[in-house]
Design an enzyme around this catalytic site. Structure first.
Site, PDB file in Angstrom:
ATOM      1  N   ASN A  57      75.053  -7.955  32.251  1.00  0.00           N
ATOM      2  CA  ASN A  57      74.419  -6.649  32.460  1.00  0.00           C
ATOM      3  C   ASN A  57      74.805  -6.030  33.798  1.00  0.00           C
ATOM      4  O   ASN A  57      74.374  -4.927  34.114  1.00  0.00           O
ATOM      5  CB  ASN A  57      72.894  -6.753  32.346  1.00  0.00           C
TER       6      ASN A  57
ATOM      7  N   GLY B 161      68.303 -13.095  19.658  1.00  0.00           N
ATOM      8  CA  GLY B 161      69.434 -12.211  19.927  1.00  0.00           C
ATOM      9  C   GLY B 161      69.848 -12.271  21.385  1.00  0.00           C
ATOM     10  O   GLY B 161      69.520 -13.215  22.111  1.00  0.00           O
ATOM     11  N   GLY B 162      70.558 -11.246  21.808  1.00  0.00           N
ATOM     12  CA  GLY B 162      71.088 -11.187  23.167  1.00  0.00           C
ATOM     13  C   GLY B 162      70.005 -11.284  24.230  1.00  0.00           C
ATOM     14  O   GLY B 162      70.201 -11.920  25.266  1.00  0.00           O
TER      15      GLY B 162
ATOM     16  N   LYS C 263      76.408  -5.453  26.075  1.00  0.00           N
ATOM     17  CA  LYS C 263      76.354  -6.594  27.004  1.00  0.00           C
ATOM     18  C   LYS C 263      77.342  -7.708  26.626  1.00  0.00           C
ATOM     19  O   LYS C 263      77.917  -8.349  27.502  1.00  0.00           O
ATOM     20  CB  LYS C 263      74.937  -7.164  27.067  1.00  0.00           C
TER      21      LYS C 263
ATOM     22  N   SER D 158      67.161   3.353  34.702  1.00  0.00           N
ATOM     23  CA  SER D 158      67.934   2.751  35.796  1.00  0.00           C
ATOM     24  C   SER D 158      68.263   3.744  36.929  1.00  0.00           C
ATOM     25  O   SER D 158      68.175   3.364  38.099  1.00  0.00           O
ATOM     26  CB  SER D 158      69.225   2.121  35.258  1.00  0.00           C
TER      27      SER D 158
ATOM     28  N   TYR E  90      58.677  -2.181  26.781  1.00  0.00           N
ATOM     29  CA  TYR E  90      57.625  -1.465  27.492  1.00  0.00           C
ATOM     30  C   TYR E  90      57.606  -0.038  26.975  1.00  0.00           C
ATOM     31  O   TYR E  90      58.529   0.392  26.276  1.00  0.00           O
ATOM     32  CB  TYR E  90      57.884  -1.473  29.008  1.00  0.00           C
TER      33      TYR E  90
HETATM   34  P1  ATR Z   1      68.890  -7.991  21.263  1.00  0.00           P
HETATM   35  O1  ATR Z   1      70.203  -7.998  21.981  1.00  0.00           O
HETATM   36  O2  ATR Z   1      67.956  -6.888  21.656  1.00  0.00           O
HETATM   37  O3  ATR Z   1      68.210  -9.323  21.291  1.00  0.00           O
HETATM   38  P2  ATR Z   1      69.786  -8.456  18.554  1.00  0.00           P
HETATM   39  O4  ATR Z   1      70.856  -9.405  18.965  1.00  0.00           O
HETATM   40  O5  ATR Z   1      70.054  -7.456  17.482  1.00  0.00           O
HETATM   41  O6  ATR Z   1      69.269  -7.580  19.754  1.00  0.00           O
HETATM   42  O7  ATR Z   1      68.509  -9.328  18.148  1.00  0.00           O
HETATM   43  C1  ATR Z   1      67.324  -8.730  17.739  1.00  0.00           C
HETATM   44  C2  ATR Z   1      66.275  -9.810  17.574  1.00  0.00           C
HETATM   45  O8  ATR Z   1      65.043  -9.218  17.188  1.00  0.00           O
HETATM   46  C3  ATR Z   1      66.606 -10.819  16.490  1.00  0.00           C
HETATM   47  O9  ATR Z   1      66.044 -12.055  16.857  1.00  0.00           O
HETATM   48  C4  ATR Z   1      65.905 -10.210  15.279  1.00  0.00           C
HETATM   49  O10 ATR Z   1      65.601 -11.141  14.264  1.00  0.00           O
HETATM   50  P3  ATR Z   1      66.713 -11.532  13.155  1.00  0.00           P
HETATM   51  O11 ATR Z   1      67.643 -12.484  13.834  1.00  0.00           O
HETATM   52  O12 ATR Z   1      65.937 -12.130  12.056  1.00  0.00           O
HETATM   53  O13 ATR Z   1      67.368 -10.219  12.772  1.00  0.00           O
HETATM   54  C5  ATR Z   1      64.646  -9.740  15.929  1.00  0.00           C
HETATM   55  N1  ATR Z   1      63.952  -8.662  15.173  1.00  0.00           N
HETATM   56  C6  ATR Z   1      64.268  -7.361  15.158  1.00  0.00           C
HETATM   57  N2  ATR Z   1      63.388  -6.655  14.392  1.00  0.00           N
HETATM   58  C7  ATR Z   1      62.485  -7.561  13.936  1.00  0.00           C
HETATM   59  C8  ATR Z   1      61.329  -7.466  13.095  1.00  0.00           C
HETATM   60  N3  ATR Z   1      60.909  -6.297  12.612  1.00  0.00           N
HETATM   61  N4  ATR Z   1      60.646  -8.603  12.818  1.00  0.00           N
HETATM   62  C9  ATR Z   1      61.059  -9.798  13.329  1.00  0.00           C
HETATM   63  N5  ATR Z   1      62.143  -9.952  14.128  1.00  0.00           N
HETATM   64  C10 ATR Z   1      62.851  -8.847  14.426  1.00  0.00           C
END
Ligand code: ATR
Length: 280
Positions: free
Chosen positions: A86, A127-128, A65, A16, A221
């Site tokens: 954000n 997730g978020g 966030k 950023s 990325y």
């Molecule tokens: P973010 O704010 O980056 O979205 P988060 O709220 O922790 O972070 O959500 C991470 C997301 O990535 C979730 O959808 C998670 O799946 P789960 O809800 O089953 O935990 C997904 N995720 C992370 N690592 C993963 C993996 N190795 N395989 C599949 N899904 C994954």
């Protein structure tokens, strides 16, 4: 000089400052932009101190966030829906919050000429990152939007929160596990919004989601192709993109909120790609 920053934990690798200094120079504005590494239990006090001492605006990144949304005193509709913010700034003495992630994704799709209206869209994750982009995506009126997540219940919860916007925009929205039978047929657009790529993990799902002409997008990325995009490439998909453009476009939207002018992003795309190649 006006003072801005990005706050997160960890924050060392945030791009950023590079992006916003580039925008400032491009639009001939004089501002400072720095990184704030904030221990998880210090977020609210650090934000309050920042604004109390004259700071103009903050970008908020992982893992804060949702807390930025909760502490803001004035939020946009986008933030209410995403329950995450954000971009923070002070206006009339109140902390205002917006979420520019979804606008960033749409601006990047426009730049890349990826059509959304009338298309079938698959989003991996619940997730978020997904919450931040769902409303703007639905407002583009895809024909179908399917949310697939490793933990199925989290995907289903999103349907409840967003079903009204889906109905208004006449989008058929469904959710399920990464093994749902809908994933046995291809989608026009496939988006990885999980944190798997960031963590260097592989996402497990059926290859049948990709057709050669699908548009495949990873919100992550890096210097190398992410494992998700590598998987698409090996299946002969021709249109695949990482999330660098989204990062730049969401930053441009934050800059517009703070400085009331929207920088152009084309030259920065090349400059940032070079910077990441040299310094990562
Ligand atoms: P973010 O704010 O980056 O979205 P988060 O709220 O922790 O972070 O959500 C991470 C997301 O990535 C979730 O959808 C998670 O799946 P789960 O809800 O089953 O935990 C997904 N995720 C992370 N690592 C993963 C993996 N190795 N395989 C599949 N899904 C994954």
């Amino acid at each position: 000089m006006d003072h801005y920053a990005v706050i997160g934990w960890p924050i060392t690798h945030s791009r950023s400052p590079f992006i916003h200094r580039y925008f400032a120079s491009q639009t001939h504005q004089s501002l400072e932009y720095e990184r704030i590494a904030c221990e998880p239990d210090q977020f609210e006090s650090t934000v309050n101190d920042f604004f109390y001492t004259g700071g103009k605006g903050l970008n908020v990144t992982l893992p804060f966030k949702e807390r930025a949304y909760r502490m803001a005193q004035h939020i946009t509709e986008r933030v209410r829906l995403a329950q995450a913010a954000n971009t923070l700034w002070l206006e009339d003495g109140l902390i205002h919050a917006d979420n520019t992630d979804g606008l960033g994704l749409l601006a990047d799709y426009q730049y890349l000429n990826i059509p959304i209206t009338g298309q079938s869209v698959l989003v991996f994750g619940a997730g978020g990152a997904v919450k931040g982009v769902l409303a703007p995506l639905l407002e583009k009126k895809p024909r179908e939007l399917f949310i697939a997540n490793r933990t199925e219940s989290r995907a289903r919860e999103l349907i409840d929160s967003f079903k009204q916007i889906a109905q208004i925009n006449q989008v058929e929205m469904n959710a399920g596990s990464v093994n749902h039978h809908r994933l046995l047929k291809p989608f026009d657009i496939v988006i990885n919004a999980t944190s798997a790529s960031i963590k260097g993990e592989t996402l497990s799902f059926p290859n049948t989601v990709f057709a050669k002409e699908s548009y495949v997008y990873d919100m992550s990325y890096g210097r190398e192709l992410t494992p998700f995009l590598e998987q698409a490439r090996q299946l002969q998909v021709t249109n695949y993109y990482d999330g660098l453009g989204m990062l730049i476009e969401q930053a441009a939207e934050s800059f517009r909120i703070w400085r009331h002018c929207r920088p152009t992003t084309k030259a920065l795309r090349e400059a940032l790609r070079r910077e990441i190649g040299e310094n990562s």
